[in-house]
Design an enzyme around this catalytic site. Structure first.
Site, PDB file in Angstrom:
ATOM      1  N   ASP A 124       0.859  -1.184   0.000  1.00 57.08           N
ATOM      2  CA  ASP A 124       0.000   0.000   0.000  1.00 57.08           C
ATOM      3  C   ASP A 124       0.896   1.235   0.000  1.00 57.08           C
ATOM      4  OD1 ASP A 124      -2.037   1.794   0.417  1.00 57.08           O
ATOM      5  OD2 ASP A 124      -2.642   1.068   2.370  1.00 57.08           O
TER       6      ASP A 124
ATOM      7  N   ASP B 128      -7.493  -9.409   5.385  1.00 54.99           N
ATOM      8  CA  ASP B 128      -8.559  -9.365   6.402  1.00 54.99           C
ATOM      9  C   ASP B 128      -9.108  -7.968   6.622  1.00 54.99           C
ATOM     10  OD1 ASP B 128      -6.177  -8.333   7.718  1.00 54.99           O
ATOM     11  OD2 ASP B 128      -7.322  -8.504   9.577  1.00 54.99           O
TER      12      ASP B 128
HETATM   13  P1  5GP Z   1       1.889  -0.472   3.793  1.00 53.45           P
HETATM   14  O1  5GP Z   1       2.964  -0.418   4.847  1.00 53.45           O
HETATM   15  O2  5GP Z   1       2.391  -0.820   2.418  1.00 53.45           O
HETATM   16  O3  5GP Z   1       1.056   0.798   3.783  1.00 53.45           O
HETATM   17  O4  5GP Z   1       0.836  -1.552   4.271  1.00 53.45           O
HETATM   18  C1  5GP Z   1       1.060  -2.882   4.159  1.00 53.45           C
HETATM   19  C2  5GP Z   1       0.114  -3.699   5.004  1.00 53.45           C
HETATM   20  O5  5GP Z   1      -1.113  -3.012   5.283  1.00 53.45           O
HETATM   21  C3  5GP Z   1      -0.284  -4.917   4.216  1.00 53.45           C
HETATM   22  O6  5GP Z   1       0.641  -5.958   4.379  1.00 53.45           O
HETATM   23  C4  5GP Z   1      -1.653  -5.213   4.783  1.00 53.45           C
HETATM   24  O7  5GP Z   1      -1.512  -5.949   5.967  1.00 53.45           O
HETATM   25  C5  5GP Z   1      -2.216  -3.853   5.131  1.00 53.45           C
HETATM   26  N1  5GP Z   1      -3.075  -3.329   4.037  1.00 53.45           N
HETATM   27  C6  5GP Z   1      -2.806  -2.311   3.190  1.00 53.45           C
HETATM   28  N2  5GP Z   1      -3.807  -2.117   2.323  1.00 53.45           N
HETATM   29  C7  5GP Z   1      -4.743  -3.052   2.620  1.00 53.45           C
HETATM   30  C8  5GP Z   1      -6.024  -3.378   2.060  1.00 53.45           C
HETATM   31  O8  5GP Z   1      -6.545  -2.788   1.113  1.00 53.45           O
HETATM   32  N3  5GP Z   1      -6.685  -4.427   2.642  1.00 53.45           N
HETATM   33  C9  5GP Z   1      -6.171  -5.129   3.704  1.00 53.45           C
HETATM   34  N4  5GP Z   1      -6.912  -6.116   4.181  1.00 53.45           N
HETATM   35  N5  5GP Z   1      -4.964  -4.843   4.247  1.00 53.45           N
HETATM   36  C10 5GP Z   1      -4.261  -3.820   3.716  1.00 53.45           C
END
Ligand code: 5GP
Length: 195
Positions: free
Chosen positions: A115, A171
């Site tokens: 994300d 989730d």
């Molecule tokens: P980042 O550090 O890249 O912002 O977030 C990574 C983590 O956030 C992912 O491994 C996941 O656990 C959670 N995450 C980010 N976007 C989503 C989403 O759209 N749905 C879900 N279920 N988890 C997300």
């Protein structure tokens, strides 16, 4: 309605939280077959260790591994990101470390979703310090609009819009991981999570 009853109604109807299906099961599996073929070609003749990030990447890892027609090993890490709600804070704590050393190994990190990229960027820095021969990332989903950290993903399943998705390992409050497709979480629930 008591909390237990509310919990039961969510258990009874798994699809209640799904606004729409974003990627159906056949499309998911088709793309995973392509990724498996590409990865197998790239790593043929080299030692390959797949590292999955619990819990979200478990389904993707299981299906991707079965598409690799080369020998490989697998290990898992569990990490938790501090901070409430559905936004990642980028501050990461290792809850379960790897069982094996990755020094001098070809490592492929298998992620469910990238994300903001903050979690992955922390993880890559941590793994890089253990001196693997190579370190690459295979992410099933990425949200390019949200990317803050320029993390290098060598293999990407699908680029998706900036919506909160569930299913196929992903989730919302620990539920919906067992949906066989990627769905968009209902808007009322997204608002609830952000509150
Ligand atoms: P980042 O550090 O890249 O912002 O977030 C990574 C983590 O956030 C992912 O491994 C996941 O656990 C959670 N995450 C980010 N976007 C989503 C989403 O759209 N749905 C879900 N279920 N988890 C997300």
């Amino acid at each position: 309605m008591s909390q237990v009853e509310r919990g039961m109604s969510q258990v009874d109807d798994l699809t209640a939280g799904v606004q729409e299906i974003l990627i159906d099961e056949a499309t998911l599996q088709g793309r995973i077959r392509e990724l498996g073929a590409e990865i197998a070609e790239d790593y043929r003749g080299r030692d390959l260790l797949l590292i999955g990030v619990l819990k979200g990447a478990v389904f993707f890892m299981a299906d991707l591994m079965r598409q690799l027609d080369i020998p490989c090993e697998v290990d898992f890490m569990a990490i938790s990101s501090y901070g409430a709600g559905i936004d990642s804070s980028g501050v990461v704590r290792i809850l379960k470390d790897l069982d094996v050393s990755i020094e001098d190994r070809n490592v492929l990190v298998v992620e469910d979703i990238v994300d903001s990229g903050l979690t992955l960027s922390y993880l890559l820095r941590n793994l890089e310090a253990r001196r693997p021969t190579s370190l690459e990332v295979c992410a099933l989903l990425t949200k390019p609009e949200r990317r803050e950290n320029d993390v290098p993903c060598r293999y990407i399943g699908f680029e998706i819009p900036n919506r909160f998705v569930i299913g196929y390992g992903l989730d919302f409050a620990e539920r919906y991981r067992n949906l066989p497709y990627i769905g968009v979480l209902r808007e009322e629930l997204v608002a609830q999570a952000e509150a």
